[in-house]
Design an enzyme around this catalytic site. Structure first.
Site, short mmCIF file in Angstrom:
data_model
loop_
_atom_site.label_atom_id
_atom_site.label_comp_id
_atom_site.label_asym_id
_atom_site.label_seq_id
_atom_site.Cartn_x
_atom_site.Cartn_y
_atom_site.Cartn_z
N ASN A 190 0.86 -1.19 0.00
CA ASN A 190 0.00 0.00 0.00
C ASN A 190 0.90 1.24 0.00
OD1 ASN A 190 -1.81 2.04 0.53
ND2 ASN A 190 -2.38 1.32 2.58
N TRP A 191 0.96 1.90 -1.13
CA TRP A 191 1.84 3.07 -1.25
C TRP A 191 1.30 4.28 -0.49
CZ3 TRP A 191 3.96 3.67 -6.96
CH2 TRP A 191 4.67 2.52 -7.30
N LYS A 192 0.04 4.24 -0.13
CA LYS A 192 -0.63 5.39 0.49
C LYS A 192 -0.43 6.62 -0.41
CE LYS A 192 -0.02 3.13 4.89
NZ LYS A 192 0.17 3.22 6.33
N HIS A 226 -9.26 1.20 5.43
CA HIS A 226 -7.97 1.39 6.08
C HIS A 226 -8.15 2.35 7.26
CE1 HIS A 226 -3.83 2.51 6.82
NE2 HIS A 226 -3.48 1.43 6.14
N GLU A 245 -6.51 4.74 8.21
CA GLU A 245 -6.31 6.16 7.86
C GLU A 245 -7.57 6.74 7.23
OE1 GLU A 245 -2.68 5.44 5.70
OE2 GLU A 245 -1.72 4.89 7.59
N GLU A 285 -4.85 -4.89 10.84
CA GLU A 285 -3.81 -3.87 11.01
C GLU A 285 -4.04 -3.12 12.32
OE1 GLU A 285 -1.96 -2.66 6.98
OE2 GLU A 285 -3.67 -1.37 7.32
N GLY A 318 3.21 2.21 10.75
CA GLY A 318 4.21 3.26 10.59
C GLY A 318 4.98 3.61 11.85
N SER A 369 3.93 -2.19 10.23
CA SER A 369 5.39 -2.28 10.42
C SER A 369 6.00 -3.62 10.01
CB SER A 369 5.76 -1.95 11.88
OG SER A 369 5.43 -0.60 12.16
N GLY A 420 3.05 -1.15 4.17
CA GLY A 420 3.08 0.27 3.84
C GLY A 420 4.49 0.69 3.45
N GLY A 421 5.17 1.34 4.37
CA GLY A 421 6.49 1.94 4.11
C GLY A 421 7.47 1.03 3.38
P1 13P Z 1 3.42 0.32 7.53
O1 13P Z 1 3.89 -0.97 6.90
O2 13P Z 1 4.14 1.52 7.00
O3 13P Z 1 3.42 0.22 9.02
O4 13P Z 1 1.90 0.52 7.07
C1 13P Z 1 1.01 -0.53 7.19
C2 13P Z 1 -0.23 -0.16 6.50
O5 13P Z 1 -0.98 0.71 6.94
C3 13P Z 1 -0.55 -0.86 5.25
O6 13P Z 1 -1.84 -0.62 4.84
#
Ligand code: 13P
Length: 252
Positions: A13-15, A99, A101, A169, A175, A214, A235-236
């Site tokens: 997920n690049w966000k 998600h 967010e 999640e 993050g 993470s 994510g990251g």
């Molecule tokens: P991180 O891997 O950056 O913690 O993010 C997880 C995430 O929210 C994937 O949707």
């Protein structure tokens, strides 16, 4: 060792990250995965404006394309939104919905997430439905109650394994570099599996349950090795091909 169960999925997920310059990363990833036999599906979920370009980069590769969110309507007066049908046409096979967010920044409730998941399924896409507790909820001992409530409220009736993925999640793990213990991950995933059996019958056992929060190359094998963990939502660490590959390799 990855755990047994339905074929795994590792989705990035690049966000709200990415640019034309960053397109070298999926190009690199596709090249690196070319001759690797995987026991998992791999997916990248870039921002909608990059979808077409990423699609053409991934052409001929085994990497699938996913969206990060969609509106529940197929079309109409919804400024700034994209529909599941549009994402399907752009080459997506799945869409992340609910998600944390989105739930936090855009006030999305379980009912809204359920409508979005339904829209994905209507469009012939897989809904990747995200659920997870906040730190306060975990500290209060209500993790299992929160996850159960979100799952029941967000999963559309009639969902089947082919059009549904659940992503657990924990909000506090996103993050932050923090992750639950393997026992905590196993406990929540076992609960989700049991709830899915009640909600989806036999399809529940075949539905993929991803862990997200993470995930990185150094902890991926341990997390993915837990029972009922059928892949990761990353994510990251999905932004750099080398890091993402380090996670995907758990399934090589
Ligand atoms: P991180 O891997 O950056 O913690 O993010 C997880 C995430 O929210 C994937 O949707």
């Amino acid at each position: 060792m990855a755990s047994e169960g339905p074929r795994a999925l590792v989705a990035g997920n690049w966000k709200m990250n990415g640019s034309v310059a960053m397109l070298k990363e999926p190009r690199l990833l596709a090249a690196m995965l070319k001759d690797v036999k995987l026991k998992a599906d791999v997916m990248v979920c870039p921002p909608a404006v990059l979808m077409r370009r990423v699609k053409s980069i991934l052409k001929g590769s085994k990497i699938k394309l996913g969206g990060q969110d969609c509106h529940w309507a197929a079309s109409g007066a919804h400024t700034g939104d994209v529909s599941a049908e549009m994402l399907k046409e752009a080459g997506c096979s799945a869409v992340i919905v609910g998600h944390s967010e989105r739930r936090t920044n855009h006030g999305e409730t379980d009912a809204i997430v359920q409508k979005k998941a339904k829209a994905c399924q209507r469009a012939g896409l897989t809904a990747i439905i995200c659920i997870g507790e906040t730190l306060d909820e975990r500290k209060a001992g209500s993790t299992l109650a929160v996850v159960t409530r979100q799952l029941k409220g967000s999963l559309p009736e009639g969902s089947v394994a082919a059009n549904t993925v659940i992503a657990y999640e924990p909000v506090w793990a996103i993050g932050t570099g923090l992750t639950p213990t393997t026992a905590e991950v196993a406990e929540v995933h076992a609960l989700i599996r049991a709830e899915l059996a009640g909600l989806m019958g036999g399809e529940g056992a075949q539905t993929r349950i991803l862990y997200g929060g993470s995930v990185k190359p150094s902890n991926a094998a341990e997390l993915m090795g837990q029972p009922n963990v059928n892949g990761a939502l990353v994510g990251g660490a999905s932004l750099k091909a080398a890091d993402f590959l380090g996670i995907i390799k758990v399934y090589a």
